[in-house]
Design an enzyme around this catalytic site. Structure first.
Site, PDB file in Angstrom:
ATOM      1  N   LYS A 127      -3.938 105.156  70.142  1.00 40.51           N
ATOM      2  CA  LYS A 127      -4.622 106.329  70.712  1.00 40.51           C
ATOM      3  C   LYS A 127      -3.589 107.432  70.871  1.00 40.51           C
ATOM      4  CE  LYS A 127      -8.415 103.892  73.042  1.00 40.51           C
ATOM      5  NZ  LYS A 127      -9.333 103.782  74.194  1.00 40.51           N
ATOM      6  N   GLU A 148     -10.039 110.956  76.198  1.00 37.52           N
ATOM      7  CA  GLU A 148      -9.301 109.715  76.430  1.00 37.52           C
ATOM      8  C   GLU A 148      -7.811 110.028  76.599  1.00 37.52           C
ATOM      9  OE1 GLU A 148     -11.724 106.072  75.182  1.00 37.52           O
ATOM     10  OE2 GLU A 148     -10.628 106.742  73.414  1.00 37.52           O
ATOM     11  N   ASP A 299     -15.951 104.419  83.197  1.00 36.71           N
ATOM     12  CA  ASP A 299     -16.523 104.289  81.858  1.00 36.71           C
ATOM     13  C   ASP A 299     -16.661 102.829  81.428  1.00 36.71           C
ATOM     14  OD1 ASP A 299     -17.424 105.156  79.357  1.00 36.71           O
ATOM     15  OD2 ASP A 299     -15.415 105.238  78.521  1.00 36.71           O
ATOM     16  N   GLU A 304     -16.253  92.590  77.180  1.00 40.72           N
ATOM     17  CA  GLU A 304     -16.313  91.562  76.137  1.00 40.72           C
ATOM     18  C   GLU A 304     -15.675  90.253  76.597  1.00 40.72           C
ATOM     19  OE1 GLU A 304     -15.168  93.078  72.170  1.00 40.72           O
ATOM     20  OE2 GLU A 304     -15.586  95.096  72.890  1.00 40.72           O
ATOM     21  N   ASP A 319     -10.278  99.027  76.742  1.00 37.76           N
ATOM     22  CA  ASP A 319     -10.696 100.420  76.816  1.00 37.76           C
ATOM     23  C   ASP A 319     -10.507 101.053  78.191  1.00 37.76           C
ATOM     24  OD1 ASP A 319     -11.644 102.888  76.279  1.00 37.76           O
ATOM     25  OD2 ASP A 319     -13.746 102.308  76.065  1.00 37.76           O
TER      26      ASP A 319
HETATM   27  N1  LIG Z   1      -6.681  95.948  71.224  1.00 31.48           N
HETATM   28  C1  LIG Z   1      -7.746  95.946  70.431  1.00 31.48           C
HETATM   29  N2  LIG Z   1      -7.717  95.331  69.245  1.00 31.48           N
HETATM   30  C2  LIG Z   1      -8.789  95.305  68.433  1.00 31.48           C
HETATM   31  N3  LIG Z   1      -9.951  95.869  68.726  1.00 31.48           N
HETATM   32  C3  LIG Z   1     -10.049  96.498  69.902  1.00 31.48           C
HETATM   33  C4  LIG Z   1      -8.956  96.572  70.815  1.00 31.48           C
HETATM   34  N4  LIG Z   1      -9.351  97.259  71.905  1.00 31.48           N
HETATM   35  C5  LIG Z   1     -10.625  97.603  71.687  1.00 31.48           C
HETATM   36  N5  LIG Z   1     -11.057  97.144  70.485  1.00 31.48           N
HETATM   37  C6  LIG Z   1     -12.386  97.270  69.909  1.00 31.48           C
HETATM   38  O1  LIG Z   1     -12.601  98.576  69.510  1.00 31.48           O
HETATM   39  C7  LIG Z   1     -13.833  99.050  69.981  1.00 31.48           C
HETATM   40  C8  LIG Z   1     -13.657 100.471  70.474  1.00 31.48           C
HETATM   41  O2  LIG Z   1     -12.621 100.523  71.406  1.00 31.48           O
HETATM   42  P1  LIG Z   1     -12.705 101.427  72.690  1.00 31.48           P
HETATM   43  O3  LIG Z   1     -13.773 100.901  73.585  1.00 31.48           O
HETATM   44  O4  LIG Z   1     -11.337 101.582  73.234  1.00 31.48           O
HETATM   45  O5  LIG Z   1     -13.177 102.781  72.004  1.00 31.48           O
HETATM   46  P2  LIG Z   1     -14.131 103.903  72.517  1.00 31.48           P
HETATM   47  O6  LIG Z   1     -14.101 105.001  71.523  1.00 31.48           O
HETATM   48  O7  LIG Z   1     -13.775 104.257  73.899  1.00 31.48           O
HETATM   49  O8  LIG Z   1     -15.507 103.184  72.454  1.00 31.48           O
HETATM   50  P3  LIG Z   1     -16.765 103.622  73.264  1.00 31.48           P
HETATM   51  O9  LIG Z   1     -16.968 105.059  72.971  1.00 31.48           O
HETATM   52  O10 LIG Z   1     -17.832 102.718  72.716  1.00 31.48           O
HETATM   53  O11 LIG Z   1     -16.430 103.376  74.693  1.00 31.48           O
HETATM   54  C9  LIG Z   1     -14.258  98.109  71.092  1.00 31.48           C
HETATM   55  O12 LIG Z   1     -15.589  97.735  70.930  1.00 31.48           O
HETATM   56  C10 LIG Z   1     -13.383  96.902  70.948  1.00 31.48           C
HETATM   57  O13 LIG Z   1     -14.109  95.785  70.522  1.00 31.48           O
HETATM   58 MN   LIG Z   2     -14.681 103.893  75.675  1.00 32.91          MN
END
Ligand SMILES: Nc1ncnc2c1ncn2[C@@H]1O[C@H](COP(=O)(O)OP(=O)(O)OP(=O)(O)O)[C@@H](O)[C@H]1O
Ligand SMILES: [Mn+2]
Length: 421
Positions: A127, A148, A299, A304, A319
């Site tokens: 990120k 974020e 948020d 999971e 997240d």
């Molecule tokens: N360390 C990680 N390794 C692999 N996959 C991950 C990891 N962290 C999160 N993810 C996967 O990536 C997806 C998106 O991650 P994250 O929730 O951080 O993104 P987001 O853009 O904030 O998503 P949302 O908008 O749905 O909240 C999650 O559904 C999760 O399964």
């Molecule tokens: Mn998120």
């Protein structure tokens, strides 16, 4: 039970410590005395066995297995890694030092994230930094429109570990050369979003549903960029995860409220529905509520678990991008699960008391833990001050739960929390 310290005196929560020392039958007697039906403090309800992913899948490490594979194989039913695991520092070190061979956008999710491939075969979720540490959540932004923050991911990993949860994947900061480590390693759609800004900085915006356009581009100085690198989860062919809708999910609508916000008996409802009716799951949600209240993360729409471990397994803390946005505001609604259920795992309570009473406060433990990160300082100081303040708020809420019965009036946030003893 002792009446907590008077005005000006430091409140050491010795009354809660006394309560913890009671035998279970003494606790029951005490509870009946105040007219509370449910236990407030619960011990862990782990079964004796704690198989690892490696054991369940019969996975064998090879000579050329990566450290991250080591990490994956030792993930167990109860936690991502054991206390004091030396693998953590090793995985963090590799994410900081290994050469990057490929970057691609992660699909799914709303904001920009990159999948980083390393030379040794390991992967990380990247990120990017958008704002300086002092930037707070914009006053007119909702929790679901907030940008974020990469540093929130780093800080939350350290916090999760210090609180003894061990449910967050290891995350580190790293400074990148955008030209050699992103632009030259990207392809396809991502590559086409790179450009040079009018002030000669290198920028890109990727493709996603929130803030992925020229006016919200991520720019280097001139091509140096900081970001967070989270160790990748095991591949889904080895350990698929199940996404659960969080029972205390917010409405994600600018005018609507969720049921839990208006229904005082909501927790009772949740307690009866599997998997919250038995095992550790409801206690894990209480931990998550404490964790998110400390970081100010509103948020938490889903969470999971690893399918292979069944229902009586830990909840992943994934997240944290929207944590650490408002250091001067304590968002009590994040604590709603704990306030409404009046429930907390005993080990979590003991950890909070330990940090509250010191000598090492949570803020100081965080400073020490994050010191080695390449992009330290990770948090703006007011966020650290907020952590100590919020620990005390949680302890006061638990005190009220212990000393009060199932009186609906006690469920009201204003009477539970903003009461000076
Ligand atoms: N360390 C990680 N390794 C692999 N996959 C991950 C990891 N962290 C999160 N993810 C996967 O990536 C997806 C998106 O991650 P994250 O929730 O951080 O993104 P987001 O853009 O904030 O998503 P949302 O908008 O749905 O909240 C999650 O559904 C999760 O399964
Ligand atoms: Mn998120």
């Amino acid at each position: 039970m002792a009446v907590p310290g008077g005005s000006g005196e430091k409140d050491d929560f010795s009354d809660i410590v006394d309560y913890i020392m009671l035998t279970s039958s003494e606790r029951v007697k005490y509870r009946e005395g105040v007219g509370r039906v449910h236990p407030v403090i619960k011990n862990k309800v782990y079964s004796g066995k704690n198989p690892t992913l490696g054991q369940l899948k019969g996975l064998k490490l090879r000579k050329n297995s990566t450290l991250l594979e080591h990490f994956h194989y030792q993930i167990s039913q109860n936690e991502l890694y054991p206390v004091g695991s030396s693998l953590i520092d090793a995985v963090l070190h590799e994410m900081i030092t290994e050469p990057i061979t490929h970057v691609a956008q992660k699909t799914g999710g709303t904001q920009l994230k990159l999948i980083i491939d390393y030379e040794n075969g390991m992967q990380a979720l990247f990120k990017p930094m958008r704002f300086p540490r002092e930037q707070q959540t914009l006053p007119n932004h909702f929790y679901f429109t907030d940008y974020e923050r990469h540093n929130a991911e780093i800080a939350a990993f350290h916090l999760d570990r210090l609180l003894g949860f061990r449910r967050a994947m290891p995350v580190t900061g790293r400074i990148l050369n955008m030209t050699t480590e992103l632009y030259q390693k990207a392809d396809g759609d991502l590559l086409y979003t790179f450009f040079i800004s009018p002030s000669d900085n290198m920028c890109f915006h990727g493709k996603c549903s929130y803030y992925c356009d020229t006016s919200h581009a991520i720019c280097g100085h001139p091509d140096t960029l900081e970001g967070s690198f989270a160790a990748f989860l095991p591949p889904s062919k080895i350990a698929p995860t199940k996404a659960w809708r969080h029972p205390w999910r917010r409405s994600y609508h600018k005018r609507r409220k969720a049921q839990w916000e208006t229904d005082p008996d909501y927790c009772q409802l949740v307690r009866e529905i599997p998997p919250y009716d038995k095992g550790r799951r409801l206690l894990d949600l209480m931990d998550m509520s404490v964790f998110d209240f400390l970081t100010g993360n509103m948020d938490r729409h889903h969470y999971e678990t690893f399918k292979i471990f069944g229902n009586n397994t830990f909840t992943l803390h994934l997240d944290q991008g929207r944590a650490f946005g408002k250091p001067f505001h304590d968002e009590f609604s994040i604590l709603a699960p704990v306030l409404h259920c009046c429930l907390l795992r005993q080990s979590t309570l003991e950890t909070l008391i330990k940090f509250h009473n010191g000598p090492v406060k949570l803020s100081e433990a965080m400073r020490r833990s994050m010191k080695k990160d390449p992009v330290n300082p990770i948090l703006w100081e007011p966020h650290l001050v907020a952590l100590d303040r919020r620990v005390e708020i949680i302890l006061k809420a638990i005190r009220d739960c212990i000393t009060k019965g199932e009186n609906p009036a006690a469920m009201d946030e204003s009477t539970v929390i903003v009461k000076d003893d």
